[in-house]
Design an enzyme around this catalytic site. Sequence first.
Site, PDB file in Angstrom:
ATOM      1  N   HIS A   1      78.800  33.679  43.613  1.00  0.00           N
ATOM      2  CA  HIS A   1      78.159  33.069  44.792  1.00  0.00           C
ATOM      3  C   HIS A   1      79.104  33.115  45.995  1.00  0.00           C
ATOM      4  CE1 HIS A   1      75.765  30.512  41.715  1.00  0.00           C
ATOM      5  NE2 HIS A   1      74.939  31.413  42.224  1.00  0.00           N
TER       6      HIS A   1
ATOM      7  N   LYS B   1      65.179  19.260  34.483  1.00  0.00           N
ATOM      8  CA  LYS B   1      65.412  18.049  33.696  1.00  0.00           C
ATOM      9  C   LYS B   1      66.889  17.794  33.410  1.00  0.00           C
ATOM     10  CE  LYS B   1      61.035  16.818  32.156  1.00  0.00           C
ATOM     11  NZ  LYS B   1      60.176  18.028  32.217  1.00  0.00           N
TER      12      LYS B   1
ATOM     13  N   ARG C   1      72.527  41.658  41.198  1.00  0.00           N
ATOM     14  CA  ARG C   1      73.624  42.110  40.336  1.00  0.00           C
ATOM     15  C   ARG C   1      73.218  43.351  39.562  1.00  0.00           C
ATOM     16  NH1 ARG C   1      73.677  36.308  37.808  1.00  0.00           N
ATOM     17  NH2 ARG C   1      71.524  36.939  38.054  1.00  0.00           N
TER      18      ARG C   1
ATOM     19  N   SER D   1      75.361  31.453  36.643  1.00  0.00           N
ATOM     20  CA  SER D   1      75.614  30.027  36.382  1.00  0.00           C
ATOM     21  C   SER D   1      75.239  29.690  34.944  1.00  0.00           C
ATOM     22  CB  SER D   1      74.789  29.163  37.335  1.00  0.00           C
ATOM     23  OG  SER D   1      75.200  29.361  38.659  1.00  0.00           O
TER      24      SER D   1
END
Length: 165
Positions: free
Chosen positions: A23, A47, A96, A134
């Site tokens: 990032h 969640k 990517r 991530s």
Amino acid sequence: MPAASSLRTAIYPGSFDPPTLGHLDLIQRGARLFDRLVVAVLRNSEKNPFFSVDERIQMLRQAVRPWPQVEVAAFEGLLVDFAAQAGAQAVLRGIRAISDYEYEFQMAWMNRRLAPQLETVFMMPAEAYSYLSSRLVKEVFQLGRPVEGLVPDHVAAAMRAKSGE
Ligand code: PNS
């Protein structure tokens, strides 16, 4: 110095849970291309986020200190509405691998339908980050391996601190 009306603003939206070196590589490239770059963290109803949106914003703000033209904000609702509010002409997204294309194209086309003047600009991160996500960072961390070299040092420290909470 360009006139204020010709300043180019881009939005770099995402979940950033957590922010990775991939990032930051994109942010650095975007900051070279645009006069103003707004990193926009989606406030969604996921969640089980690893970090809260406010924690992600704090970590991103620390990471973007070298670039005064980069701001960090949260958004909810449609990206195109936030882009209009921020005065952005472009959405910046990282690509990517080929596998990113389908999802990215769907979003870009939908955003174009919703806001035809807003351009999506795709950039490639440095090759070293082409496999980084991530999701994988969280998985590697949760399965007990260090994430230094994948995320900024202060993010790695925050991940360790959180797991020790
Ligand atoms: O990093 P991510 O999770 O791939 O980012 C996805 C993001 C935040 C760019 C995307 O989910 C988004 O823009 N959400 C806002 C809702 C929206 O505008 N949806 C319609 C356009 S596809």
